[in-house]
Write a protein that holds these residues in place. Sequence first.
Motif, short mmCIF file in Angstrom:
data_model
loop_
_atom_site.label_atom_id
_atom_site.label_comp_id
_atom_site.label_asym_id
_atom_site.label_seq_id
_atom_site.Cartn_x
_atom_site.Cartn_y
_atom_site.Cartn_z
N GLY A 14 0.83 -1.21 0.00
CA GLY A 14 0.00 0.00 0.00
C GLY A 14 0.86 1.25 0.00
N ALA A 56 2.93 -13.51 2.26
CA ALA A 56 2.11 -13.82 1.08
C ALA A 56 2.83 -14.80 0.16
CB ALA A 56 1.77 -12.54 0.32
N PHE A 432 6.44 -11.80 13.90
CA PHE A 432 5.83 -10.85 12.96
C PHE A 432 5.75 -9.46 13.60
CE2 PHE A 432 3.92 -14.49 10.46
CZ PHE A 432 4.50 -14.13 9.26
C1 LIG Z 1 1.71 -15.22 6.65
C2 LIG Z 1 0.99 -14.37 5.63
C3 LIG Z 1 0.47 -14.95 4.49
C4 LIG Z 1 -0.20 -14.19 3.54
N1 LIG Z 1 -0.63 -14.78 2.38
C5 LIG Z 1 -1.17 -14.00 1.40
C6 LIG Z 1 -1.37 -14.53 0.10
O1 LIG Z 1 -0.97 -15.65 -0.22
N2 LIG Z 1 -1.97 -13.72 -0.83
C7 LIG Z 1 -2.36 -12.45 -0.54
O2 LIG Z 1 -2.94 -11.76 -1.40
N3 LIG Z 1 -2.11 -11.90 0.69
C8 LIG Z 1 -1.50 -12.64 1.64
N4 LIG Z 1 -1.16 -12.09 2.84
C9 LIG Z 1 -1.58 -10.70 3.13
C10 LIG Z 1 -0.77 -9.65 2.40
O3 LIG Z 1 0.58 -10.04 2.32
C11 LIG Z 1 -0.87 -8.34 3.15
O4 LIG Z 1 -2.23 -8.04 3.45
C12 LIG Z 1 -0.30 -7.18 2.36
O5 LIG Z 1 0.96 -7.49 1.82
C13 LIG Z 1 -0.21 -6.02 3.34
O6 LIG Z 1 0.30 -4.89 2.69
P1 LIG Z 1 0.31 -3.50 3.42
O7 LIG Z 1 0.32 -2.46 2.37
O8 LIG Z 1 -0.77 -3.45 4.42
O9 LIG Z 1 1.72 -3.40 4.15
P2 LIG Z 1 2.51 -4.35 5.15
O10 LIG Z 1 2.90 -5.57 4.44
O11 LIG Z 1 1.80 -4.47 6.43
O12 LIG Z 1 3.81 -3.49 5.34
C14 LIG Z 1 3.87 -2.41 6.23
C15 LIG Z 1 5.32 -1.96 6.28
O13 LIG Z 1 5.44 -0.91 7.22
C16 LIG Z 1 6.67 -1.06 7.92
N5 LIG Z 1 6.55 -0.31 9.17
C17 LIG Z 1 5.80 -0.65 10.26
N6 LIG Z 1 5.94 0.30 11.21
C18 LIG Z 1 6.79 1.23 10.71
C19 LIG Z 1 7.32 2.46 11.23
N7 LIG Z 1 6.99 2.91 12.45
N8 LIG Z 1 8.19 3.17 10.46
C20 LIG Z 1 8.53 2.73 9.21
N9 LIG Z 1 8.06 1.58 8.68
C21 LIG Z 1 7.18 0.85 9.42
C22 LIG Z 1 6.79 -2.55 8.10
O14 LIG Z 1 8.12 -2.93 8.34
C23 LIG Z 1 6.27 -3.07 6.74
O15 LIG Z 1 7.32 -3.21 5.81
C24 LIG Z 1 -0.42 -12.81 3.78
C25 LIG Z 1 0.13 -12.20 4.90
C26 LIG Z 1 0.87 -12.96 5.81
C27 LIG Z 1 1.56 -12.28 6.95
#
Ligand SMILES: Cc1cc2nc3c(=O)[nH]c(=O)nc-3n(C[C@H](O)[C@H](O)[C@H](O)COP(=O)(O)OP(=O)(O)OC[C@H]3O[C@@H](n4cnc5c(N)ncnc54)[C@H](O)[C@@H]3O)c2cc1C
Length: 499
Positions: A14, A56, A432
Motif C-alpha cells: 500500500g 504472502a 511478525f
Molecule cells: C503469513 C501471511 C500470508 C499471507 N498470504 C497471502 C497470500 O498468499 N496472498 C495475498 O494476497 N495476501 C497474503 N497475505 C496478506 C498480504 O501479504 C498483506 O495483506 C499485504 O501485503 C499487506 O500490505 P500492506 O500495504 O498493508 O503493508 P505491510 O505488508 O503491512 O507493510 C507495512 C510496512 O510498514 C513497515 N513499518 C511498520 N511500522 C513502521 C514504522 N513505524 N516506520 C517505518 N516503517 C514501518 C513494516 O516494516 C512493513 O514493511 C499474507 C500475509 C501474511 C503475513
Amino acid sequence: MADYDVIVIGAGLGGLSSGAICASRGRKVLVLEQSDLVGGCCSTFEKEGYHFDIGASIVEVVDSLENAFAAMNTSLSDELDLVPCDPIYDYILKDGTRFQFPISVEETADVIRKVAPADAEAWPRFASYMKEFMALASDAVFGSPMVTMGDFARMFVKYPALLKFGELFTSSYEDVIKKWFKSSAMQQTTAYQAFYVGLPPELAAGVYALLGYSEHEGTYYPPGGMIQIPKAYQKVGERHGMEVRTGARVDRVLTRNRQVEGVVLADGTEITSKLVISNINAMTLYLKLIGEENLPWLARVGIKSYEPSMSVPMIYLGVDYKPELEAHHTLITRPLEEMDDYWYNIYKKGKLPDDMFSLMCWPTETDPSLAPEGHHVVNLIMTPGPYRLEGTDWDREKEAYIEKSIDFVSRTAMPGLKEHVKVAEISTPLDFERRLLHPEGAIYGLQQPTTATMVFRPSAKSKSIKGLYLSGASTHPGGGVPSAVGSGIIAADLIEKYE
Ligand SMILES: Cc1cc2nc3c(=O)[nH]c(=O)nc-3n(C[C@H](O)[C@H](O)[C@H](O)COP(=O)(O)OP(=O)(O)OC[C@H]3O[C@@H](n4cnc5c(N)ncnc54)[C@H](O)[C@@H]3O)c2cc1C
C-alpha cells in the motif's frame, strides 16, 4: 517550505503503490521503511541459499495491480513477470481424500462431479454468480473510496446492479457458502479462504465468499519471490523520483492544530511534509505515532473499538529433496464447523492445536532458482496462531512447534519431509510483531468482520487529522496483496482530489 510533498510510512504494498503513483503525478515523495527489506508481508528473505517468502505466497485477482501500473502510464506486463499457478490447490481432507482444483471452472466441475456429486450443479452457478459480482465489485466495492456513508450509498446508486447481490452485504461468509453448497467437501474447500481475511467462516463478511471463486480467475507467482511485486512499484516510483529509505523507523507523526507537519524518526531526525500516507497498522498510527492526546474524543473511541487481525505461525523449510506435492499450494483442510470450533475453543483460548488445518506453499515448483540445485523450499502456514499463549509464550514454544508441525505434515501430506529438512525457520506471531511492527503479529491489519469493513474501516482520508491518508491492510478494502495495492490507488487518488 517542507522537505517533501508526501511522506509514506512503511514500504508495504500500500505504501509503495500509493507513493509511486503520487511521484508519477509530479509530487516529491519519500518512503520510510523500518526494516531492511521492502514489501512488508509481501517480501522475501534469503538464508543459506534458500529464498523464503515472509508471508504472502501467491497473488490472485490482479486487476488492482494492473490499475496501479496504468495510473503511472505503464503496464503490469512491462513491469512484472507473473506465472500462473495451475492447479490452484491440492486439497487433503480429514479422511485423506485428495484432489486438485484447477483454474478452469469447467475442469473444476469435472473434479466436483467425482468428489462432491451433490454440489456438481451448484458449482457452475456459484462461479457465474460470483464472476458477475466480481466484475461489478472490483470497481464499485473494492476499487472505490469508502470515506463516508455517502460513498457507500453512492456505490448502489452508481452500480444499481449491485442490489442483486445485497445478501452478500448482510450475510456471513458461512451463510453464503452453506446456501450454495451442501457437501462438506465443497463447504470446506470454498470456506477456508475466510481466513484470508483473518476470520473463521462464521465471522467473516459475506462479500468475501467470492474468494471461493476468485482464485479461478487466475492465481500467480512472481519468479524471484513475492518481493518482486513491491519491488516493481518501487522501481516505477524511483523512475519518477520517489526515494525509498530502509532502516528508517518513524516514531512520531508531527501534527499542529490537527494538521500533519511531518515525521520524527527513531534517531531523532525530523522530516517535514504537509501530507503523510500511513501504510502501518491504523491503531499504532493513531494511538502511538500521533498520540491519543492529539485526537478528537470520537476518533479516540473509534480507533480503540477495533481489534488487531489474527496472526499465524509460518514455518520456512529448505529441503534437499523434491517433495511429493501436486501444486504450488496444498491445503490440509477440515470441515467448516471444525474451522469455527477451532477459532472459539483453541485460538481464542490461547491454545496450540494438535490437529492442524494448514497451507503448504511450494514456490520452487514455479521457480526452481529459489533454492540450490536439487533442493526445494516449502513454507508452512499453519492454523491461525494466538498471540498470547495460555501459560507460556512463543519464544519458549517455537522449536517444539516447528518439530510438531513438520511431524504433522510428514504424516498427512509429505512423506519423508522430516528426513530432508536442511533449514528450518519460523515467524511466530511475536516474530511478525518484531519484524514488521505489526501489533500482536496482526497479519491483516485490523480484524475484518462486517462491522469493520468498507465505510466502517479506518478511512483512507483521515477524518480527524488534515493531510493524513491511509493505505494498506488497515483501511478499505483490507488485507491481501490486491487489496493493499488497491488501497494505494485510492489513497493516491484522494490526495489528487483533495490536495
Ligand atoms: C503469513 C501471511 C500470508 C499471507 N498470504 C497471502 C497470500 O498468499 N496472498 C495475498 O494476497 N495476501 C497474503 N497475505 C496478506 C498480504 O501479504 C498483506 O495483506 C499485504 O501485503 C499487506 O500490505 P500492506 O500495504 O498493508 O503493508 P505491510 O505488508 O503491512 O507493510 C507495512 C510496512 O510498514 C513497515 N513499518 C511498520 N511500522 C513502521 C514504522 N513505524 N516506520 C517505518 N516503517 C514501518 C513494516 O516494516 C512493513 O514493511 C499474507 C500475509 C501474511 C503475513
